[in-house]
Design a protein around this motif. Structure first.
Motif, PDB file in Angstrom:
ATOM      1  N   LEU A  25       0.658  -7.696  -2.841  1.00  0.00           N
ATOM      2  CA  LEU A  25       0.235  -6.873  -1.759  1.00  0.00           C
ATOM      3  C   LEU A  25       0.938  -6.104  -1.277  1.00  0.00           C
ATOM      4  N   GLY A  26       2.200  -6.456  -0.726  1.00  0.00           N
ATOM      5  CA  GLY A  26       3.486  -5.759  -0.220  1.00  0.00           C
ATOM      6  C   GLY A  26       3.706  -4.528  -0.844  1.00  0.00           C
ATOM      7  N   GLN A  40       1.688  -2.976  -3.170  1.00  0.00           N
ATOM      8  CA  GLN A  40       0.688  -1.858  -3.255  1.00  0.00           C
ATOM      9  C   GLN A  40       0.629  -1.407  -1.691  1.00  0.00           C
ATOM     10  N   LEU A  41       1.079  -1.959  -0.873  1.00  0.00           N
ATOM     11  CA  LEU A  41       1.344  -1.410   0.639  1.00  0.00           C
ATOM     12  C   LEU A  41       2.402  -0.293   0.784  1.00  0.00           C
TER      13      LEU A  41
END
Length: 110
Positions: free
Chosen positions: A74-75, A77-78
């Motif tokens: 997720l990191g 992707q962000l």
């Protein structure tokens, strides 16, 4: 005795076969290994305190790896993958050293 034989067999197979990690998996593998190491050290602490439960160990092992890898994914992707990876490593490192200190205090009374 069986875990030791399995460990040596796994190391021997790894050295003999030399498996390659896919490129897409390479950023997540170190995080997954540290998360698994956290579960193993926690299991060793629980074993030393005579409160080891195999179900808790397996659930902890799997959930640590999945949660840590998901956080890093997720990191990524962000756009903050390296910062989140560092945070995960720091938190897991603190837990590993805290468990190692508890094991040391229990066995060496120090």
């Amino acid at each position: 005795m069986i875990p030791v034989v399995g460990l040596f067999a796994g190391v021997a197979l790894g050295l003999f076969l030399q498996p390659e990690v896919p490129i897409w998996l390479q950023p997540y593998l170190p995080i997954a290994i540290v998360a698994a190491l956290d579960a193993v050290v926690g299991g060793a602490r629980a074993l030393g305190e005579k409160r080891f439960d195999d179900r808790v160990f397996v659930i902890s092992f799997i959930s640590n790896v999945v949660i840590a890898s998901t956080m890093v994914y997720l990191g990524d992707q962000l756009g903050v993958g390296s910062q989140l990876s560092t945070g995960v490593i720091v938190v897991l490192g603190i837990r590993i050293f805290a468990n190692a200190a508890a094991i040391r205090r229990r066995f060496f009374h120090a």
